[in-house]
Design an enzyme around this catalytic site. Structure first.
Site, mmCIF file in Angstrom:
data_model
loop_
_atom_site.group_PDB
_atom_site.id
_atom_site.type_symbol
_atom_site.label_atom_id
_atom_site.label_comp_id
_atom_site.label_asym_id
_atom_site.label_seq_id
_atom_site.Cartn_x
_atom_site.Cartn_y
_atom_site.Cartn_z
ATOM 1 N N ARG A 197 51.122 65.895 61.755
ATOM 2 C CA ARG A 197 52.381 66.635 61.612
ATOM 3 C C ARG A 197 52.196 67.764 60.617
ATOM 4 N NH1 ARG A 197 52.906 62.005 58.162
ATOM 5 N NH2 ARG A 197 52.648 62.745 56.024
ATOM 6 N N LYS A 222 45.424 52.449 61.810
ATOM 7 C CA LYS A 222 44.355 52.848 60.887
ATOM 8 C C LYS A 222 42.974 52.352 61.339
ATOM 9 C CE LYS A 222 47.654 54.645 58.967
ATOM 10 N NZ LYS A 222 47.957 55.957 59.555
ATOM 11 N N HIS A 249 52.698 56.776 45.992
ATOM 12 C CA HIS A 249 52.404 57.458 47.252
ATOM 13 C C HIS A 249 53.378 58.575 47.584
ATOM 14 C CE1 HIS A 249 49.309 54.517 47.534
ATOM 15 N NE2 HIS A 249 50.219 53.566 47.384
HETATM 16 C C1 MV4 Z 1 42.073 53.517 49.071
HETATM 17 C C2 MV4 Z 1 41.952 53.692 47.678
HETATM 18 C C3 MV4 Z 1 40.785 53.277 47.083
HETATM 19 N N1 MV4 Z 1 39.807 52.689 47.810
HETATM 20 N N2 MV4 Z 1 41.054 52.927 49.754
HETATM 21 C C4 MV4 Z 1 46.584 54.886 49.482
HETATM 22 C C5 MV4 Z 1 47.338 55.389 50.661
HETATM 23 C C6 MV4 Z 1 46.399 55.479 51.796
HETATM 24 N N3 MV4 Z 1 46.412 56.806 52.328
HETATM 25 C C7 MV4 Z 1 45.073 55.095 51.251
HETATM 26 N N4 MV4 Z 1 45.234 54.815 49.867
HETATM 27 C C8 MV4 Z 1 44.190 54.455 49.098
HETATM 28 N N5 MV4 Z 1 43.160 53.894 49.748
HETATM 29 C C9 MV4 Z 1 39.972 52.541 49.124
HETATM 30 N N6 MV4 Z 1 38.996 51.971 49.831
HETATM 31 C C10 MV4 Z 1 43.012 54.286 47.002
HETATM 32 C C11 MV4 Z 1 44.134 54.660 47.707
HETATM 33 C C12 MV4 Z 1 45.169 55.230 46.902
HETATM 34 C C13 MV4 Z 1 45.598 56.541 47.081
HETATM 35 C C14 MV4 Z 1 45.073 57.377 48.057
HETATM 36 C C15 MV4 Z 1 45.510 58.663 48.210
HETATM 37 C C16 MV4 Z 1 46.518 59.142 47.382
HETATM 38 C C17 MV4 Z 1 47.062 58.341 46.429
HETATM 39 C C18 MV4 Z 1 46.620 57.042 46.260
HETATM 40 C C19 MV4 Z 1 47.184 56.239 45.270
HETATM 41 C C20 MV4 Z 1 46.759 54.970 45.119
HETATM 42 C C21 MV4 Z 1 45.774 54.444 45.942
#
Ligand code: MV4
Length: 506
Positions: free
Chosen positions: A301, A124, A243
């Site tokens: 993917r 990441k 997720h």
């Molecule tokens: C975050 C966020 C809020 N702020 N980053 C969750 C999985 C990964 N893809 C990144 N994620 C998140 N990163 C910051 N700076 C909230 C999430 C997040 C989230 C993101 C996408 C889809 C669902 C989610 C559920 C909870 C938290």
């Protein structure tokens, strides 16, 4: 554009996956007149992908590690049956750098990401660094890894709380910690480091400002060997739990046309910056209050929810993957792609709709929804035993409509049509979500399930629980009286029909 160097069509492809996605790939191959090879674990002898492929070979015991992840064995099969290419689907080996490399070394085409693309996006921090250089919007945070607590404290003072600490090797929500105030920083920082070390053998972490209550919006991209890189618009995937996505739709109900242009352009820039090849997805979080979006990760993917894009944009993404892997230029130009109407996907899972616990077991009745503008990608059939070893998703319902409302109406109709007994499923959860005001007005965020469906209210599902009990009772009664073949009952239950006739007589 260079002169296309197009190889002749494959005669045989091995599908290194199971379930509905293996079947999805088999279908694309059939249409292209390519022979298909299925591989299966000991738990999957009776799985539908095994029946539908032209050839099928066992690859080991039920646990994924010993079968669907056992790539030396899979490659051995590919070699022995003379498959020229391997399609990995999603999950399992789809983003495995060693598999991608091993295929190349054996002269077998991997219909998935190049090792260098997995490398660039799998870590990441590496992905963030590349995106920063490409001017793709990022959440404010630490510029690179945070090694000491002192460093962490400094970063947090600068960006302000709440913050989120993320393991660089993590992804899909693993190895993340939200910290709301300075007193919680130390323990979360240490915990995140050791989680990274334990799960991914890498303790590197970084810190970002935490965006409260964002939406998840992702953009489908596609690149070919001739430098063409296009987007196929967005998918809104905010309805998720831990997720795991539950419902996806496109277009996103929260994007205005200028915002859509902006986010799709950012996705193309992101993919172009690494000369991406094939199908990929750029994931953003979107703050609907500020209308800002930020790059999160890139998935190299085909995704579970790809069919909603196929419906609205009119492109067969799997066929395109196969053709592009042979050196065909993309079969469409960016200017030819338009979003037409609206599509919604519901993931049907063998799980308890109240507790979300997996509910493996034998499917008794199974009748899929049909009719206009309904697509069902499923591997469920009456008599099939859903194994405990793999993902509980057994079917995807995808509906299309001229408008969002029409697509939603068709989804409700399809969920009502779906007969699935013997196992518990989340069909009732889907029905309840579709009626929720926050779904109806499109304002739902990633917190939607937690906020509305986490406090268990079994009464919410009572009506359907009773219904399921009645159907199961009816089927059992019939089975006992007549025969044991559950296949017979894939028609409306007799007790129900007879009951109705009696009512008419009275
Ligand atoms: C975050 C966020 C809020 N702020 N980053 C969750 C999985 C990964 N893809 C990144 N994620 C998140 N990163 C910051 N700076 C909230 C999430 C997040 C989230 C993101 C996408 C889809 C669902 C989610 C559920 C909870 C938290």
């Amino acid at each position: 554009m260079l002169t296309p160097d197009i190889r002749p069509m494959y005669s045989k492809i091995l599908i290194a996956n199971r379930g509905e996605i293996a079947i999805r790939v088999i279908r694309a191959c059939r249409e292209l007149n390519i022979k298909t090879v299925a591989v299966f674990s000991e738990a999957d002898r009776d799985s539908l992908h095994v029946f539908l492929a032209d050839e099928a070979y066992p690859i080991g015991p039920a646990p994924s590690k010993e079968s669907y992840l056992n790539y030396p064995k899979i490659l051995e099969v590919a070699k022995a049956c003379k498959a020229e290419a391997v399609h990995p689907g999603y999950g399992f080996l789809s983003e495995n750098i060693h598999f991608s490399k091993a295929c190349a070394e054996m002269g077998i085409t991997f219909i998935g990401p190049k090792p260098e693309h997995i490398q660039a996006m799998g870590d990441k921090l590496s992905a963030k660094n590349l995106m920063k250089k490409a001017n793709v919007p990022l959440v404010p945070g630490s510029d690179g890894p945070v090694e000491t607590l002192e460093q962490a404290q400094k970063v947090c003072q600068l960006i302000g709380y709440p913050v989120i600490i993320k393991a660089s090797a993590g992804g899909g929500g693993k190895g993340m910690r939200v910290v709301t105030e300075p007193s919680g920083l130390e323990s979360s920082f240490r915990a995140c480091q050791s989680e990274g070390l334990n799960y991914f053998a890498d303790s590197t972490v970084y810190i970002e400002k935490f965006v409260t209550d964002p939406k998840h919006i992702e953009v489908q991209v596609f690149g070919d060997l001739y430098g063409n890189l296009v987007h196929l618009f967005e998918r809104e995937c905010s309805i998720q739990r831990r997720h795991q996505k539950i419902i996806e739709e496109t277009p996103s109900p929260s994007l205005t046309e200028p915002l859509r242009q902006k986010i799709c352009k950012a996705a193309v820039t992101a993919a172009q910056s690494i000369n991406y090849l094939g199908a990929g997805t750029i994931e953003f979080i979107f703050d609907s209050n500020t209308k800002e979006f930020y790059f999160m990760e890139m998935n190299t993917r085909l995704q579970v929810e790809h069919p909603i894009t196929e419906y609205v944009v009119g492109v067969d993404l799997v066929k395109e993957q196969i053709l592009v892997s042979l050196g065909h230029p993309l079969s469409f130009k960016q200017s030819e792609l338009k979003q037409k109407g609206h599509a919604i996907e519901c993931r049907v899972c063998a799980e308890d709709p109240v507790t979300y616990q997996p509910s493996p077991g034998v499917i008794r009745a199974c009748r899929h929804p049909q009719g206009p503008f309904v697509r069902v990608d499923s591997y469920a059939y009456p008599g099939y035993e859903v194994p405990i070893y793999y993902d509980p998703m057994i079917a995807k319902i995808i509906t299309w409509g001229e408008t969002r409302q029409e697509a939603a109406d068709r989804m409700e109709r399809s969920l009502t049509e779906f007969v699935l007994t013997g196992i518990k499923s989340n069909i009732i959860l889907h029905k309840t979500i579709l009626k929720h005001p926050k779904f109806l007005d499109g304002s739902y965020t990633t917190q939607f399930i937690e906020k509305n469906f986490e406090i268990i209210e079994p009464d919410l599902f009572k009506e359907v629980d009773d219904h399921v009990f009645l159907i199961i009772a009816g089927i059992h009664a019939l089975n006992d009286r007549k025969n044991k073949d559950v296949r017979q009952h894939n028609i409306p239950a007799n007790w129900k029909r007879i009951g109705r006739r009696m009512q008419l007589r009275i």
